[in-house]
Design a protein around this motif. Structure first.
Motif, PDB file in Angstrom:
ATOM      1  N   SER A  84       0.818  -1.221   0.000  1.00 36.34           N
ATOM      2  CA  SER A  84       0.000   0.000   0.000  1.00 36.34           C
ATOM      3  C   SER A  84       0.848   1.265   0.000  1.00 36.34           C
ATOM      4  CB  SER A  84      -0.941   0.005   1.206  1.00 36.34           C
ATOM      5  OG  SER A  84      -0.220   0.252   2.406  1.00 36.34           O
ATOM      6  N   GLY A  85       2.178   1.087   0.116  1.00 37.28           N
ATOM      7  CA  GLY A  85       3.077   2.242   0.066  1.00 37.28           C
ATOM      8  C   GLY A  85       3.605   2.696   1.400  1.00 37.28           C
ATOM      9  N   LEU A  86       3.270   1.993   2.482  1.00 35.56           N
ATOM     10  CA  LEU A  86       3.755   2.364   3.806  1.00 35.56           C
ATOM     11  C   LEU A  86       5.248   2.071   3.908  1.00 35.56           C
ATOM     12  CD1 LEU A  86       1.553   3.470   5.637  1.00 35.56           C
ATOM     13  CD2 LEU A  86       1.739   1.429   7.046  1.00 35.56           C
ATOM     14  N   GLY A  87       5.991   2.984   4.486  1.00 35.07           N
ATOM     15  CA  GLY A  87       7.438   2.817   4.622  1.00 35.07           C
ATOM     16  C   GLY A  87       7.819   1.921   5.780  1.00 35.07           C
ATOM     17  N   GLY A  88       9.096   1.569   5.840  1.00 32.67           N
ATOM     18  CA  GLY A  88       9.591   0.670   6.874  1.00 32.67           C
ATOM     19  C   GLY A  88       9.350   1.173   8.281  1.00 32.67           C
ATOM     20  N   ARG A  89       9.537   2.457   8.506  1.00 34.15           N
ATOM     21  CA  ARG A  89       9.362   3.010   9.858  1.00 34.15           C
ATOM     22  C   ARG A  89       7.907   2.956  10.293  1.00 34.15           C
ATOM     23  NH1 ARG A  89      13.397   8.289  10.445  1.00 34.15           N
ATOM     24  NH2 ARG A  89      15.347   7.134  10.119  1.00 34.15           N
ATOM     25  N   SER A  90       7.012   3.250   9.375  1.00 30.45           N
ATOM     26  CA  SER A  90       5.583   3.200   9.713  1.00 30.45           C
ATOM     27  C   SER A  90       5.147   1.772  10.005  1.00 30.45           C
ATOM     28  CB  SER A  90       4.748   3.778   8.560  1.00 30.45           C
ATOM     29  OG  SER A  90       5.039   5.140   8.361  1.00 30.45           O
ATOM     30  N   ASN A 114       1.803 -14.592  21.626  1.00 25.87           N
ATOM     31  CA  ASN A 114       1.953 -13.338  20.905  1.00 25.87           C
ATOM     32  C   ASN A 114       2.437 -13.630  19.478  1.00 25.87           C
ATOM     33  OD1 ASN A 114       2.681 -10.805  19.915  1.00 25.87           O
ATOM     34  ND2 ASN A 114       3.424 -10.090  21.891  1.00 25.87           N
ATOM     35  N   PRO A 115       1.557 -13.551  18.488  1.00 28.06           N
ATOM     36  CA  PRO A 115       1.943 -13.895  17.111  1.00 28.06           C
ATOM     37  C   PRO A 115       2.870 -12.881  16.460  1.00 28.06           C
ATOM     38  CG  PRO A 115      -0.278 -12.997  17.133  1.00 28.06           C
ATOM     39  CD  PRO A 115       0.143 -13.129  18.573  1.00 28.06           C
ATOM     40  N   ALA A 116       3.044 -11.716  17.086  1.00 27.21           N
ATOM     41  CA  ALA A 116       3.887 -10.677  16.477  1.00 27.21           C
ATOM     42  C   ALA A 116       5.345 -10.798  16.877  1.00 27.21           C
ATOM     43  CB  ALA A 116       3.365  -9.290  16.861  1.00 27.21           C
ATOM     44  N   LEU A 117       5.663 -11.692  17.827  1.00 28.15           N
ATOM     45  CA  LEU A 117       7.046 -11.843  18.250  1.00 28.15           C
ATOM     46  C   LEU A 117       7.893 -12.351  17.087  1.00 28.15           C
ATOM     47  CD1 LEU A 117       6.700 -13.424  21.813  1.00 28.15           C
ATOM     48  CD2 LEU A 117       7.209 -11.045  21.213  1.00 28.15           C
ATOM     49  N   GLY A 118       9.033 -11.742  16.902  1.00 29.46           N
ATOM     50  CA  GLY A 118       9.934 -12.183  15.839  1.00 29.46           C
ATOM     51  C   GLY A 118       9.677 -11.557  14.488  1.00 29.46           C
ATOM     52  N   LEU A 119       8.533 -10.918  14.319  1.00 26.67           N
ATOM     53  CA  LEU A 119       8.256 -10.251  13.034  1.00 26.67           C
ATOM     54  C   LEU A 119       9.049  -8.948  12.950  1.00 26.67           C
ATOM     55  CD1 LEU A 119       4.437 -10.584  12.304  1.00 26.67           C
ATOM     56  CD2 LEU A 119       6.333 -11.668  11.103  1.00 26.67           C
ATOM     57  N   ARG A 120       9.597  -8.678  11.789  1.00 34.00           N
ATOM     58  CA  ARG A 120      10.369  -7.465  11.572  1.00 34.00           C
ATOM     59  C   ARG A 120       9.809  -6.710  10.372  1.00 34.00           C
ATOM     60  NH1 ARG A 120      11.387  -8.449  15.846  1.00 34.00           N
ATOM     61  NH2 ARG A 120      13.378  -8.904  16.893  1.00 34.00           N
ATOM     62  N   ALA A 121       9.866  -5.408  10.462  1.00 37.67           N
ATOM     63  CA  ALA A 121       9.412  -4.571   9.344  1.00 37.67           C
ATOM     64  C   ALA A 121      10.451  -4.591   8.239  1.00 37.67           C
ATOM     65  CB  ALA A 121       9.189  -3.137   9.822  1.00 37.67           C
ATOM     66  N   PRO A 122      10.033  -4.335   6.997  1.00 35.15           N
ATOM     67  CA  PRO A 122      11.018  -4.180   5.921  1.00 35.15           C
ATOM     68  C   PRO A 122      12.000  -3.074   6.274  1.00 35.15           C
ATOM     69  CG  PRO A 122       8.784  -4.225   5.043  1.00 35.15           C
ATOM     70  CD  PRO A 122       8.654  -4.127   6.534  1.00 35.15           C
ATOM     71  N   LYS A 123      13.242  -3.260   5.901  1.00 37.07           N
ATOM     72  CA  LYS A 123      14.270  -2.284   6.251  1.00 37.07           C
ATOM     73  C   LYS A 123      13.983  -0.953   5.578  1.00 37.07           C
ATOM     74  CE  LYS A 123      19.251  -1.974   6.870  1.00 37.07           C
ATOM     75  NZ  LYS A 123      20.559  -2.655   6.643  1.00 37.07           N
ATOM     76  N   ALA A 124      13.946   0.090   6.398  1.00 32.45           N
ATOM     77  CA  ALA A 124      13.661   1.415   5.856  1.00 32.45           C
ATOM     78  C   ALA A 124      14.910   2.004   5.217  1.00 32.45           C
ATOM     79  CB  ALA A 124      13.161   2.342   6.977  1.00 32.45           C
TER      80      ALA A 124
END
Length: 321
Positions: A84-90, A114-124
């Motif tokens: 959708s165009g969201l950046g790594g920091r967002s 907690n299903p979010a543990l270990g998930l990482r955002a795309p590198k900004a």
């Protein structure tokens, strides 16, 4: 929009989908917990709520519940945010909200994990910091002050640029922490790590001029080097506003702010010396990788010079046949 801590009657909408109460209630209770128990700021709570409602609408549309969301669902959600165009920091902020939310749900025994543990955002993509031109800074700092407060301002800005200080370090500086005879200042930086920094000749001269004025302005017993009209320690926001004003009044070509002077100090030092380790020590960076961004700035400057100067690099002007 309803209050972040609104109750069961909340019918908040994100996008086109009205969320049913089973989706809203846990979010509202979590935001109430952040507000009352964790004392989080209103902005943080508002952003977390918005991000969680966005996920809720996505998952609700997939026919899932909070308890049914798994890591692979969230991985797909992160991919959709990126598309959708969201950046790594967002996206990283989204994941932070989700991790904290599920930590709360686990504590309240509403979900098992907690299903979010270990998930990482795309590198900004890392943005290169802005720097000011050497000649422009020289011209601005040489501009004569028009009143007592500008004498102070000039001393502050000379010190910011001369020692590469963070604005928090500047406002925390006491008269006792600077030695004008030795031309050095003792600074308490991040992690309460102390460093001893050299102070340039121009900055020392500007500070001496300010100390004469300060003697008639500072409140009795005030230790701060830089004080305001009421004689008390100047705050970071005041420094920001005064630097912006100085730039506007003295004819700066760009908006001035404290970190611009720190970036300029680092870039100009590295450009002249090439000593990355020394610049790291002067800036108080724990990790040299943080300092290395200034090598990219230096390379960018060299590349621009090359493009302008090398006869085989310059673009030829188009001519008509």
């Amino acid at each position: 929009m309803a209050s972040p801590v609104s109750g069961a009657t909340d019918v908040s909408v994100y996008g086109d989908c009205a969320l049913p109460e089973p989706w809203l209630a846990p979010v509202n209770e979590f935001i109430a917990y952040l507000t009352t128990e964790r004392r989080q700021s209103a902005d943080t709570c508002r952003h977390y709520r918005r991000d969680l409602l966005r996920l809720a609408n996505h998952a609700h549309g997939e026919g899932l519940t909070w308890a049914e969301l798994r890591t692979h669902h969230l991985r797909q959600y992160v991919a959709s945010l990126s598309r959708s165009g969201l950046g790594g920091r967002s996206i990283a902020r989204h994941l932070s909200a989700i991790r904290r939310f599920y930590r709360y749900l686990v504590r309240e025994q509403r979900v098992r994990g907690n299903p979010a543990l270990g998930l990482r955002a795309p590198k900004a993509a890392r943005k290169l910091p802005a720097v000011a031109d050497v000649d422009q800074l020289h011209s601005l700092l040489e501009a004569p002050p028009d009143d007592a407060l500008e004498v102070r301002d000039r001393a502050m800005f000379e010190l910011l640029y001369s020692a590469g200080l963070r604005v928090a370090e500047l406002v925390a500086t006491d008269v006792s922490t600077i030695d004008l005879t030795a031309a050095e200042i003792r600074v308490l930086g991040k992690g309460r790590k102390e460093r001893l920094l050299p102070v340039g000749r121009k900055a020392c001269a500007a500070i001496r001029a300010w100390l004469v004025v300060r003697a008639g302005l500072a409140a009795e017993g005030e230790p701060a080097l830089f004080v305001g009209r009421r004689g008390r320690r100047l705050g970071a926001r005041s420094v920001q506003l005064r630097l912006r004003r100085w730039g506007a009044v003295k004819g700066a070509e760009q908006t001035l702010y404290p970190h611009l002077l720190r970036h300029s100090f680092a870039s100009h030092m590295l450009e002249s010396s090439g000593d990355l380790r020394a610049v790291q020590e002067l800036l108080g960076h724990a990790d040299i990788a943080t300092t290395q961004i200034y090598t990219h700035l230096d390379y960018q400057h060299l590349a621009n010079v090359y493009d302008r100067s090398h006869p085989r690099a310059r673009r030829r002007r188009r001519t008509d046949d």
